[in-house]
Design a protein around this motif. Structure first.
Motif, PDB file in Angstrom:
ATOM      1  N   VAL A 166      13.949   7.218   5.919  1.00  0.00           N
ATOM      2  CA  VAL A 166      13.783   7.918   7.197  1.00  0.00           C
ATOM      3  C   VAL A 166      12.374   8.483   7.289  1.00  0.00           C
ATOM      4  CG1 VAL A 166      14.616   9.769   8.677  1.00  0.00           C
ATOM      5  CG2 VAL A 166      16.223   8.543   7.206  1.00  0.00           C
ATOM      6  N   LEU A 167      11.703   8.201   8.396  1.00  0.00           N
ATOM      7  CA  LEU A 167      10.386   8.766   8.671  1.00  0.00           C
ATOM      8  C   LEU A 167      10.457   9.460  10.030  1.00  0.00           C
ATOM      9  CD1 LEU A 167       6.890   7.359   8.090  1.00  0.00           C
ATOM     10  CD2 LEU A 167       7.525   7.947  10.439  1.00  0.00           C
ATOM     11  N   GLU A 168       9.888  10.671  10.094  1.00  0.00           N
ATOM     12  CA  GLU A 168       9.990  11.444  11.334  1.00  0.00           C
ATOM     13  C   GLU A 168       8.671  12.117  11.682  1.00  0.00           C
ATOM     14  OE1 GLU A 168      13.683  13.831  12.699  1.00  0.00           O
ATOM     15  OE2 GLU A 168      12.316  15.334  11.853  1.00  0.00           O
ATOM     16  N   TRP A 169       8.279  11.959  12.939  1.00  0.00           N
ATOM     17  CA  TRP A 169       7.139  12.658  13.521  1.00  0.00           C
ATOM     18  C   TRP A 169       7.714  13.693  14.487  1.00  0.00           C
ATOM     19  CZ3 TRP A 169       1.619  12.070  13.869  1.00  0.00           C
ATOM     20  CH2 TRP A 169       1.029  12.679  14.971  1.00  0.00           C
ATOM     21  N   ARG A 170       7.413  14.990  14.273  1.00  0.00           N
ATOM     22  CA  ARG A 170       7.995  16.048  15.099  1.00  0.00           C
ATOM     23  C   ARG A 170       6.893  17.007  15.563  1.00  0.00           C
ATOM     24  NH1 ARG A 170      13.067  18.331  15.825  1.00  0.00           N
ATOM     25  NH2 ARG A 170      13.928  16.799  14.353  1.00  0.00           N
TER      26      ARG A 170
ATOM     27  N   TRP B 268       8.710  11.796   5.383  1.00  0.00           N
ATOM     28  CA  TRP B 268       9.567  10.640   5.090  1.00  0.00           C
ATOM     29  C   TRP B 268      10.381  10.938   3.830  1.00  0.00           C
ATOM     30  CZ3 TRP B 268       4.288  10.734   4.923  1.00  0.00           C
ATOM     31  CH2 TRP B 268       3.689  10.642   3.660  1.00  0.00           C
ATOM     32  N   ARG B 269      11.564  10.340   3.748  1.00  0.00           N
ATOM     33  CA  ARG B 269      12.473  10.626   2.641  1.00  0.00           C
ATOM     34  C   ARG B 269      13.525   9.515   2.548  1.00  0.00           C
ATOM     35  NH1 ARG B 269      13.212  13.583   7.058  1.00  0.00           N
ATOM     36  NH2 ARG B 269      15.275  13.669   8.062  1.00  0.00           N
ATOM     37  N   ILE B 270      14.221   9.519   1.444  1.00  0.00           N
ATOM     38  CA  ILE B 270      15.353   8.623   1.258  1.00  0.00           C
ATOM     39  C   ILE B 270      16.632   9.420   1.477  1.00  0.00           C
ATOM     40  CG2 ILE B 270      16.555   7.086  -0.345  1.00  0.00           C
ATOM     41  CD1 ILE B 270      13.837   6.082   0.525  1.00  0.00           C
ATOM     42  N   GLU B 271      17.447   8.967   2.421  1.00  0.00           N
ATOM     43  CA  GLU B 271      18.743   9.599   2.686  1.00  0.00           C
ATOM     44  C   GLU B 271      19.830   8.572   2.391  1.00  0.00           C
ATOM     45  OE1 GLU B 271      18.980  11.077   6.637  1.00  0.00           O
ATOM     46  OE2 GLU B 271      17.500  12.677   6.345  1.00  0.00           O
TER      47      GLU B 271
ATOM     48  N   VAL C  33       1.884  16.879   6.404  1.00  0.00           N
ATOM     49  CA  VAL C  33       2.380  15.586   5.929  1.00  0.00           C
ATOM     50  C   VAL C  33       3.087  15.794   4.601  1.00  0.00           C
ATOM     51  CG1 VAL C  33       1.739  13.252   5.218  1.00  0.00           C
ATOM     52  CG2 VAL C  33       0.496  14.378   7.076  1.00  0.00           C
ATOM     53  N   GLU C  34       4.303  15.270   4.479  1.00  0.00           N
ATOM     54  CA  GLU C  34       5.032  15.406   3.219  1.00  0.00           C
ATOM     55  C   GLU C  34       5.960  14.207   3.015  1.00  0.00           C
ATOM     56  OE1 GLU C  34       7.228  18.994   3.400  1.00  0.00           O
ATOM     57  OE2 GLU C  34       8.300  18.487   5.240  1.00  0.00           O
ATOM     58  N   GLY C  35       6.103  13.832   1.758  1.00  0.00           N
ATOM     59  CA  GLY C  35       6.966  12.709   1.417  1.00  0.00           C
ATOM     60  C   GLY C  35       6.669  12.209   0.022  1.00  0.00           C
ATOM     61  N   GLU C  36       7.623  11.520  -0.537  1.00  0.00           N
ATOM     62  CA  GLU C  36       7.467  11.002  -1.892  1.00  0.00           C
ATOM     63  C   GLU C  36       6.702   9.679  -1.875  1.00  0.00           C
ATOM     64  OE1 GLU C  36      11.345   9.552  -3.413  1.00  0.00           O
ATOM     65  OE2 GLU C  36      12.082  10.269  -1.494  1.00  0.00           O
TER      66      GLU C  36
ATOM     67  N   ALA D 196       0.846  -1.192   0.000  1.00  0.00           N
ATOM     68  CA  ALA D 196       0.000   0.000   0.000  1.00  0.00           C
ATOM     69  C   ALA D 196       0.879   1.238   0.000  1.00  0.00           C
ATOM     70  CB  ALA D 196      -0.927   0.006   1.215  1.00  0.00           C
ATOM     71  N   ASP D 197       0.382   2.301  -0.601  1.00  0.00           N
ATOM     72  CA  ASP D 197       1.124   3.552  -0.622  1.00  0.00           C
ATOM     73  C   ASP D 197       1.144   4.160   0.776  1.00  0.00           C
ATOM     74  OD1 ASP D 197       2.326   5.767  -2.411  1.00  0.00           O
ATOM     75  OD2 ASP D 197       0.910   6.821  -1.123  1.00  0.00           O
ATOM     76  N   ILE D 198       2.285   4.663   1.171  1.00  0.00           N
ATOM     77  CA  ILE D 198       2.456   5.171   2.524  1.00  0.00           C
ATOM     78  C   ILE D 198       1.523   6.339   2.806  1.00  0.00           C
ATOM     79  CG2 ILE D 198       4.339   6.719   1.867  1.00  0.00           C
ATOM     80  CD1 ILE D 198       5.611   6.128   4.589  1.00  0.00           C
ATOM     81  N   ARG D 199       1.238   7.165   1.797  1.00  0.00           N
ATOM     82  CA  ARG D 199       0.357   8.308   2.041  1.00  0.00           C
ATOM     83  C   ARG D 199      -1.057   7.836   2.399  1.00  0.00           C
ATOM     84  NH1 ARG D 199       0.125  13.737   1.457  1.00  0.00           N
ATOM     85  NH2 ARG D 199       2.336  13.715   0.976  1.00  0.00           N
TER      86      ARG D 199
END
Length: 280
Positions: free
Chosen positions: A213-217, A205-208, A162-165, A140-143
């Motif tokens: 990496v996924l972050e809740w802040r 979330w992003r690719i590093e 919420v942001e991410g590819e 499933a798509d993460i979004r």
């Protein structure tokens, strides 16, 4: 027949020979290789061979009635595979539900509190399952997972960014991430940034490099203090989420807001990425 069905002759010739001896032959969904546009392909056919006799009763030929059943055979096999997958998923889901129910009642102070927590967690599981069923059942798509997990907190959606590819997650990732996000959002609504209008949550979330990496802040909420004891929610985030993603999870109770960070190797994900970046 030997000339026109050359590629299948080895498979059907024994039945032809039996028919020419005077026997009636019937076989269903028989696998045969046939030539389609110059390429051999496996097909399935139902044959009925009947001997044709002359006035003296001597077999002079045969009548061959053929119906191709390739599509129905493949559909039946696909249905059996899908049913097996659904049974496996049901067993996994029941095991998850049992574990959640046991831990929820064990860590709650009152029955009412336990019932409320359990209902919320089971609703989150149900929403995650719906996301899987609406897509390809295995990923499933993460979004979509994020949106279904945060759906119960619609009153605070304007405070959550919420942001991410585009990233596709495997089934085991979907359930643990959905539960973890639900726990984080619930905590933020009770004690954290979402208790006040000026509070904000940023989930990205992003690719590093080679890592996902996924972050809740959380920011802008009341001063944070680390709880004296860890409940089932913390266990879900720190242990279950980390185990299912085969990565590391840190849950930091900073004074200016809770920060939860998941890091795992990109190779651990079942995902597809595109160049388009989504932000909301």
């Amino acid at each position: 027949m030997a000339e026109n069905w050359a590629e299948a002759w080895e498979a059907v010739s024994p039945f032809v020979e039996a028919t020419m001896r005077g026997e009636s032959v019937f076989f269903e969904n028989h696998e045969v290789e046939i030539d389609r546009s110059g390429q051999l392909e496996k097909g399935y056919f139902t044959f009925a061979y009947s001997p044709l006799r002359d006035e003296d009763g001597v077999v002079r030929g045969l009548m061959d009635t053929v119906v191709e059943t390739t599509s129905s055979v493949k559909a039946e096999r696909k249905a059996r595979i899908r049913n097996g997958e659904l049974m496996h998923r049901m067993k996994n889901t029941l095991a998850i539900v049992s574990a959640i129910a046991n831990q929820t009642y064990r860590s709650s102070q009152t029955v009412k509190e336990a019932n409320e927590r359990l209902l919320r967690r089971l609703t989150t599981l149900g929403n995650a399952q719906s996301v899987l069923m609406s897509e390809d059942h295995e990923a499933a798509d993460i979004r979509a997972v994020v949106e279904s997990s945060l759906a119960p907190f619609r009153q605070a959606i304007g405070q959550i960014k919420v942001e991410g590819e585009p990233v596709h997650l495997a089934e085991r990732h979907v359930f643990s991430l959905a539960l973890a996000l639900n726990e984080l959002a619930s905590n933020a609504m009770k004690y954290g940034a979402l208790t006040v209008p000026e509070g904000r949550v940023r989930l990205g979330w992003r690719i590093e490099g080679e890592d996902f990496v996924l972050e809740w802040r959380e920011t802008g909420g009341p001063a944070v203090t680390e709880p004296d004891s860890s409940g089932f929610g913390s266990f879900l985030i720190r242990s279950v989420l980390a185990d299912d993603f085969n990565g590391e999870v840190t849950l930091d109770y900073r004074r200016d807001g809770v920060v939860c960070r998941l890091v795992t190797a990109e190779a651990n994900l079942s995902f597809r990425r595109t160049a388009q970046h989504h932000a909301a």
